[in-house]
Each structure stands twice: as C-alpha cells, then as structure tokens.
Motif scaffolding. Sequence first.
Motif, short mmCIF file in Angstrom:
data_model
loop_
_atom_site.label_atom_id
_atom_site.label_comp_id
_atom_site.label_asym_id
_atom_site.label_seq_id
_atom_site.Cartn_x
_atom_site.Cartn_y
_atom_site.Cartn_z
N ILE A 138 -35.33 -25.85 14.31
CA ILE A 138 -34.93 -24.52 13.82
C ILE A 138 -33.90 -23.93 14.78
CG2 ILE A 138 -35.74 -22.21 13.18
CD1 ILE A 138 -38.42 -23.40 12.48
N PHE A 139 -32.85 -23.40 14.16
CA PHE A 139 -31.74 -22.83 14.93
C PHE A 139 -31.40 -21.43 14.42
CE2 PHE A 139 -31.12 -27.38 14.66
CZ PHE A 139 -30.75 -27.76 15.96
N ALA A 140 -30.78 -20.65 15.31
CA ALA A 140 -30.10 -19.42 14.91
C ALA A 140 -28.61 -19.75 14.91
CB ALA A 140 -30.40 -18.32 15.90
N ARG A 141 -27.95 -19.58 13.76
CA ARG A 141 -26.50 -19.85 13.72
C ARG A 141 -25.76 -18.52 13.71
NH1 ARG A 141 -24.76 -23.89 9.45
NH2 ARG A 141 -25.49 -22.31 8.01
N PHE A 142 -24.81 -18.41 14.62
CA PHE A 142 -24.02 -17.17 14.72
C PHE A 142 -22.81 -17.29 13.80
CE2 PHE A 142 -25.80 -14.54 18.12
CZ PHE A 142 -26.87 -15.35 18.46
N THR A 143 -22.71 -16.40 12.83
CA THR A 143 -21.61 -16.50 11.87
C THR A 143 -20.33 -15.91 12.46
OG1 THR A 143 -22.30 -14.41 10.87
CG2 THR A 143 -23.12 -16.43 9.85
N ARG A 144 -20.45 -15.09 13.50
CA ARG A 144 -19.27 -14.51 14.18
C ARG A 144 -19.45 -14.69 15.68
NH1 ARG A 144 -20.45 -10.38 10.37
NH2 ARG A 144 -21.55 -9.03 11.81
N GLU A 145 -18.36 -14.53 16.39
CA GLU A 145 -18.48 -14.58 17.86
C GLU A 145 -19.42 -13.45 18.32
OE1 GLU A 145 -15.13 -15.27 20.88
OE2 GLU A 145 -15.59 -13.13 21.06
#
Length: 320
Positions: free
Chosen positions: A264-271
């Motif tokens: 499981i990951f947290a993906r950052f859609t923006r910087e």
Amino acid sequence: MTRPDPHAGFRRQRHPGFELWVDSPEESTAAFAQSVVRGLGDHPRWLHCRYLYDARGSALFERITEQPEYYPTRTEAALLREHARDIRALVGAPTLVELGAGSSVKTRHLLDAWADEPARYVPVDVSLEALTMSCAALAREYPGVAIRGLAASYERALPLLRELSPLVLVFLGSTIGNFNPEELGDFLERVSAALAVGDHFLLGIDLVKDVRTLEAAYNDRAGVTAEFTRNFFARMNRELGTRLDLEAIEHVAHYNDRLDRIEIFARFTREAVIELPDLGRRFRIAPGEMIMTEISRKFRTDEMAATAARYAFETVRTFT
Ligand SMILES: C[S@@+](CC[C@H](N)C(=O)[O-])C[C@H]1O[C@@H](n2cnc3c(N)ncnc32)[C@H](O)[C@@H]1O
C-alpha cells in the motif's frame, strides 16, 4: 549490571471495571516524528504502519473490517466462533493477552469460552482512545473477567508477559503480515523470549489466495481504506505540524506476487513539501511519487510453522 524494571514509564489508571497501564505519551509523539524522518529520508520512501492507528485511524480500521470486500475479519471470526471451546481446552490458561487488540470484536468469541471460570484479559494496543473504549465495553459485557489494558507497543508490552503467565498470547487479523521478514524474525524472537514454558501463542494469518480477492479487499469501493491511508498524513498535520494537502494524496494498493504481499502506497498527485518544524527537517516529494505506508504479507501454513519453529515454537493445532 541490572535488569531494568519492565513497568518503568507506565502509568496505572483505574477505571470503572478495568485498569489501564499507559506508556509515556511524550515518548510516542517523539517516536512518531523520528519514524517519519527515518522513512522520508530513505530511498524509496516509507512510513511505519503502526502510526496509521490514532483514534481516527482505529475507527476507520473498524469500518474497513465491515466492508463487503474485506474477507479476513469475517473469516477469522467464523474460525474463532467454531473453535473457541477447543482452543480453551487446549491451552488451559486463565489469562488471554492480545497484541494489537483494536476493538477486540472477534476476541469476544474467545472470551465467551473463557468467561465461565475466573479469567483475565489483557488487550495491548498503541491506540489509547480505541483501547480505553474497548476496555470499557468489555468490562460491561464481561463483569467476571478481570480486564487490564496495556496502551503500549508490542516491544514495550512483551517484557510484562512473564508476570501474567500461565497465558495464551493472541495475535489476530494477520497483523503479523505487516512485518517484513527481518521485523518478523525480531518479533518472533521477542515473543519466544517473553513466553514461559507451557504458554501458548494463537496466531491469525491470512493465506495466499487469488489476486482479485486480495486486491479487492484493500481497494474497497466505499473508499474507506483510501481514507485510512490518507489519515496517516492527516495525523502528521495534527500532531507534527505539517501542512499537507490531503486532496493531493491517492491510495494505491496492489499485490506483489513475487513477495506474496499486498503493498500500500500514498501517491502524491502534485509536488509537496513536508516540513517538520520541531525537528527542522524538510522533504520534497515529487509529483507522482509513491510512499509505502503498509505491507500485508500472505502466508502458507507450513511455511509459517517452519518459520515459527526457528524461534522454538511447536505448532500444536492449525484451524483453517
Ligand atoms: C490490523 S489491526 C488488527 C486489529 C484486530 N486485532 C483485528 O484483528 O481486527 C492492528 C492493530 O494493532 C495495533 N498496533 C499496530 N502496531 C502496533 C504496535 N507496534 N504495538 C501495539 N499495537 C499496534 C493497531 O492500533 C491496531 O489496533
């Protein structure tokens, strides 16, 4: 040389019908901050899953267990309901100690089998509010069972086990699957050292199965698991003073069949910039970057028995 007192740092609280032993909260916040710095300073980045469980995280986890896709809880509950009396007869001990107890919902099947004789239940959990609520409910439902909650990590709780023996140590929900192989070895070594001869360890593990079932369980349609992942960053905002935009964080969960584990990951859609003002640390997260927040390993019963045997455990019974 001397042996440190395992109770050092614990405060004892008396509540109606139960008592709580609470580990030092100051240490916990500092440990959270340090853990975040360690994980964000690594490559690839990770965050430690135990910090998913603050009061909100524990409440969200309870909702995950109620989702139709999340088969582990109802499967394990059915096994416990069916075999609680056999387990009671097998282990004989009057004391149940449970690591990572959460709401102890499934454990009630065991307590039902224990409650007709003088018994003691010792739930251990890092999530203080959830543990307090759970102990209060259990004290009302099981007035004949002595309840002593330990608000502490596994590491801090395990050295207290000797004085509670004879006991059965319970670890459900396949929470053991959150450990990588090195952490698993360390954990089993500590458990083995903490138990006395004749104590038992009741371990709930999730087995390897088809990818669709596995991935569905960690990507529920209602989005509760996604909210659980995002709560890690909400907690950082609340407790560590970061200012993360939670809207820019997506939950990603997939099965890695080479390692037999859900990742499981947290993906950052923006910087994003993660600033920890108290520690003077700053981390830049690139757009699209994924930070691992949890693994959930899946097992085969014979492999787990062989692993446990390396730490002096003998498998007595397996319930599937
Ligand atoms: C996956 S949940 C399982 C809850 C429950 N046992 C079940 O089977 O549904 C993991 C539980 O362990 C607790 N926990 C996680 N890491 C912990 C740690 N290092 N020490 C003590 N408790 C921990 C969490 O607060 C949470 O309640």
